[in-house]
Design a protein around this motif. Structure first.
Motif, mmCIF file in Angstrom:
data_model
loop_
_atom_site.group_PDB
_atom_site.id
_atom_site.type_symbol
_atom_site.label_atom_id
_atom_site.label_comp_id
_atom_site.label_asym_id
_atom_site.label_seq_id
_atom_site.Cartn_x
_atom_site.Cartn_y
_atom_site.Cartn_z
ATOM 1 N N CYS A 124 4.223 0.943 -3.728
ATOM 2 C CA CYS A 124 3.502 1.619 -2.649
ATOM 3 C C CYS A 124 3.030 0.590 -1.631
ATOM 4 C CB CYS A 124 2.312 2.405 -3.205
ATOM 5 S SG CYS A 124 1.407 3.332 -1.946
ATOM 6 N N TYR A 328 6.131 5.404 -3.434
ATOM 7 C CA TYR A 328 5.143 6.347 -2.934
ATOM 8 C C TYR A 328 4.536 5.859 -1.622
ATOM 9 C CZ TYR A 328 4.947 8.258 -7.737
ATOM 10 O OH TYR A 328 5.241 8.826 -8.957
ATOM 11 N N SER A 332 0.744 10.385 -0.730
ATOM 12 C CA SER A 332 1.552 11.079 -1.740
ATOM 13 C C SER A 332 1.104 10.710 -3.147
ATOM 14 C CB SER A 332 3.041 10.774 -1.551
ATOM 15 O OG SER A 332 3.341 9.408 -1.833
#
Length: 352
Positions: A124, A328, A332
């Motif tokens: 992420c 991600y 999210s």
């Protein structure tokens, strides 16, 4: 089960802020980077473990990550440093997070989704001001207007600038601006697109910029047309247009090196007083095919303070939550309300 995490680039302006705040909260990250003197000095000051390794060879990175379950990568420019760190995290099975705002880095992170699933790790990018607040606004707008076809996001802040951010900006001087059109990231000359926006402190002239949400907001919302904006006086917009004639000079490696050296000598980053006395104002607008629109605004802490709060919040949640592997975005992972839960943040304000 106790898990071990690392801040790589902990000796940088933002990395050190995160490290000090982590210790204040009772956390004990490993501090790492390539500058031995600075890393060991900070590790001694904070009574933490320090590791020194560069990102030039994969074997060095993998050795540096022995026993590490999660990496918070804070060493820019991320267009250079992110890919080798992600590769090492995939190899050793460590979650990867960073605080970038660079479109190319977000796209590369997304491209690793299948590999992250197979490795069982979370990737992420953008768990700081780039892009938590705007990503959360994007998701909130998607929830309010599910059939939106166009999304605009932006922010206004007087937060000052760190050396790392300044170097990223210098690197970007040789590039164009970007937006997403029908799902495809498209370049156009910086300063070409402008409009009037009320970010939260009254209407102001704004200019489209290549902010990270051009990448991330698409994966968060699926909205195919995305633009990103900051307030900019008209005369500066005109000046930005002239940069296209200077791009060959500004992209020269020698010129870039001189500018980076100037940053090292001249830029120290905003002090605590500046951070405490400045706020950030986040704005977003969604429009559907029939012209129906929805606007959301939220006020947050200073850009750098929010990066500290956001990064630590995400790291803590991931270390204490069973999350399936994959790539991600911040929203999210933890929803639109993530931004409202960070220190210094207000609540979403809605406008038709």
């Amino acid at each position: 089960m106790k898990q071990t995490w690392m801040i790589y680039g902990a000796n940088g302006y933002t990395g050190a802020l995160i490290a000090r705040t982590a210790v204040e909260r009772g956390l004990k990250p490993i501090l790492a980077g390539r500058n031995s003197g600075e890393i060991q000095s900070l590790a001694t000051e904070l009574n933490l473990e320090g590791r020194v390794f560069s990102l030039e060879k994969s074997t060095q990175i993998e050795s540096g990550l022995i026993g590490v379950d999660l990496v918070l990568h804070c060493a820019g420019p991320f267009s250079i440093t992110s890919a080798p760190m992600i590769e090492a995290c995939l190899t050793v099975g460590a979650h990867y997070f960073d605080i970038t705002g660079e479109i190319g880095v977000f796209e590369h992170a997304h491209e690793q989704d299948k590999r992250a699933v197979e490795a069982g790790i979370v990737i992420c990018s953008g768990v700081g001001f780039d892009v938590i607040p705007t990503d959360c606004v994007a998701l909130k707008l998607k929830e309010l207007l599910p059939n939106a076809t166009h999304l605009s996001l932006g922010f206004e802040s007087d937060s000052g600038i760190s050396p790392g951010t300044f170097k990223t900006m210098i690197q970007g001087l040789s590039s164009a601006s970007s937006e997403r059109l029908e799902g495809i990231i498209t370049e156009f000359p910086l300063g070409k697109k402008h409009r009037t926006i009320n970010f939260g402190r009254g209407p102001k002239t704004a200019m489209a910029i290549p902010w990270g949400d051009v990448s991330t907001a698409f994966y968060t919302t699926g909205i195919p047309n995305i633009s990103t904006w900051i307030p900019m006086p008209a005369y500066k917009i005109i000046g930005a247009r002239s940069l296209k004639w200077m791009r060959p000079i500004l992209s020269n490696s020698f010129v870039q090196a001189i500018l980076r050296e100037w940053v090292d000598r001249s830029i120290s980053g905003p002090d605590e007083k500046v951070r405490q006395n400045s706020r950030a104002y986040i704005w977003g607008e969604a429009i559907n095919a029939t012209g129906e629109s929805q606007t959301v605004r939220i006020e947050t802490a200073n850009v750098y303070s929010l990066t500290v709060f956001g990064a630590l919040a995400v790291v803590s949640r991931v270390l204490n939550t069973d999350i399936a592997g994959g790539s991600y975005t911040p929203a999210s992972l933890f929803g639109a309300e993530l931004i409202e839960e960070l220190p210094g943040s207000g609540t979403f304000q809605f406008f038709l």
